[in-house]
Design an enzyme around this catalytic site. Structure first.
Site, PDB file in Angstrom:
ATOM      1  N   PRO A  64       0.785  -1.236   0.000  1.00 12.71           N
ATOM      2  CG  PRO A  64      -0.775  -1.505   1.704  1.00 12.71           C
ATOM      3  CD  PRO A  64       0.409  -2.139   1.077  1.00 12.71           C
ATOM      4  CG  ASN A  65      -0.455   4.121   1.360  1.00 17.84           C
ATOM      5  OD1 ASN A  65      -1.469   4.578   0.837  1.00 17.84           O
ATOM      6  ND2 ASN A  65      -0.486   3.525   2.546  1.00 17.84           N
ATOM      7  NE  ARG A 120       3.690   6.500   2.253  1.00 20.32           N
ATOM      8  CZ  ARG A 120       3.976   5.231   2.545  1.00 20.32           C
ATOM      9  NH1 ARG A 120       4.492   4.448   1.627  1.00 20.32           N
ATOM     10  NH2 ARG A 120       3.713   4.747   3.739  1.00 20.32           N
ATOM     11  CE1 TYR A 161       8.609   4.996   3.444  1.00 20.33           C
ATOM     12  CE2 TYR A 161       7.041   6.815   3.622  1.00 20.33           C
ATOM     13  CZ  TYR A 161       7.500   5.580   4.045  1.00 20.33           C
ATOM     14  OH  TYR A 161       6.867   4.922   5.075  1.00 20.33           O
ATOM     15  CG  ASN A 206       8.477  -1.850   0.414  1.00 22.88           C
ATOM     16  OD1 ASN A 206       7.923  -2.082   1.498  1.00 22.88           O
ATOM     17  ND2 ASN A 206       9.057  -0.682   0.158  1.00 22.88           N
ATOM     18  CB  ALA A 266       1.224  -0.434   6.305  1.00 18.26           C
ATOM     19  CD  GLU A 307      10.724  -7.651   5.547  1.00 18.12           C
ATOM     20  OE1 GLU A 307      10.933  -8.819   5.973  1.00 18.12           O
ATOM     21  OE2 GLU A 307      10.357  -6.716   6.282  1.00 18.12           O
ATOM     22  CG  HIS A 319      11.217  -2.295   4.781  1.00 20.41           C
ATOM     23  ND1 HIS A 319       9.854  -2.285   4.680  1.00 20.41           N
ATOM     24  CD2 HIS A 319      11.557  -3.494   5.303  1.00 20.41           C
ATOM     25  CE1 HIS A 319       9.377  -3.427   5.134  1.00 20.41           C
ATOM     26  NE2 HIS A 319      10.391  -4.184   5.518  1.00 20.41           N
ATOM     27  NE  ARG A 373       9.460   5.791   9.144  1.00 14.05           N
ATOM     28  CZ  ARG A 373       8.538   5.562   8.210  1.00 14.05           C
ATOM     29  NH1 ARG A 373       8.722   4.568   7.339  1.00 14.05           N
ATOM     30  NH2 ARG A 373       7.460   6.303   8.137  1.00 14.05           N
TER      31      ARG A 373
HETATM   32  C1  DQA Z   1       8.102   0.909   4.137  1.00 10.22           C
HETATM   33  C2  DQA Z   1       8.111   1.041   5.655  1.00 10.22           C
HETATM   34  C3  DQA Z   1       6.735   0.728   6.230  1.00 10.22           C
HETATM   35  O1  DQA Z   1       6.754   0.870   7.650  1.00 10.22           O
HETATM   36  C4  DQA Z   1       5.708   1.674   5.665  1.00 10.22           C
HETATM   37  O2  DQA Z   1       4.412   1.322   6.130  1.00 10.22           O
HETATM   38  C5  DQA Z   1       5.731   1.771   4.184  1.00 10.22           C
HETATM   39  C6  DQA Z   1       7.004   1.759   3.493  1.00 10.22           C
HETATM   40  C7  DQA Z   1       9.437   1.353   3.501  1.00 10.22           C
HETATM   41  O3  DQA Z   1       9.656   1.013   2.351  1.00 10.22           O
HETATM   42  O4  DQA Z   1      10.229   2.031   4.140  1.00 10.22           O
HETATM   43  O5  DQA Z   1       4.696   1.960   3.541  1.00 10.22           O
HETATM   44  O6  DQA Z   1       7.895  -0.465   3.806  1.00 10.22           O
END
Ligand code: DQA
Length: 145
Positions: A10-11, A18, A23, A73, A76, A100, A102, A109
């Site tokens: 998501p997102n 964002r 990011y 990735n 959340a 995985e 990020h 964080r």
């Molecule tokens: C994320 C870190 C997650 O905590 C967050 O919810 C994201 C992006 C990252 O790429 O840093 O949406 O996965």
């Protein structure tokens, strides 16, 4: 030929606008282009994003069925999706790598981001290097073939 699926939760399609302080300023389309154009002649790289847990899980099943390597990735979903974890466990259990990634370093964080329910079944984790995390994951996949 090696297929690589780069799956995003998501997102992440809002990358660039964002929370750029967290990011970075690379846009989603720039990230897609940089990853897809990084494919070697013996690789196909497909980059996908969804806000839907079910769709993400179906893509993980697709990786299992086609034996595609995965860069994931989970966004959340990282922090609470046991369903995604179970899907990833099937893939790594079949000796197919799932890295995985990020963009940010979740450990630096908020407390709720310190837990990943995915990491325990992933082949490895790369976090905190901005969008470069994805390219480091590509290098990790190549190094273990
Ligand atoms: C994320 C870190 C997650 O905590 C967050 O919810 C994201 C992006 C990252 O790429 O840093 O949406 O996965």
């Amino acid at each position: 030929m090696t297929s690589i699926l780069v799956l995003n939760g998501p997102n992440l399609s809002r990358l660039g606008s964002r929370e750029p302080d967290v990011y970075g300023s690379t846009s989603w389309s720039e990230l897609v282009e940089s990853l897809e154009s990084a494919a070697t002649p013996t690789e196909t790289i497909s980059v996908r994003q969804t806000n839907d847990e079910s769709e993400l899980i179906l893509w993980v099943h697709e990786a299992l069925d086609s034996r595609a390597e995965v860069i994931l990735n989970p966004a959340a979903f990282t922090h609470y999706s046991y369903a995604l974890r179970d899907a990833v466990a099937m893939v790594t259990g079949a000796q197919i790598p799932v890295i995985e990634v990020h963009i940010s370093n979740p450990h630096a964080r908020e407390e709720f981001r310190h837990t990943s329910v995915i990491s325990g079944v992933a082949s490895g984790v790369i976090a905190g290097f901005g969008v470069e995390s994805y390219h480091l994951a590509l290098a990790a996949l190549r190094s273990r073939r």
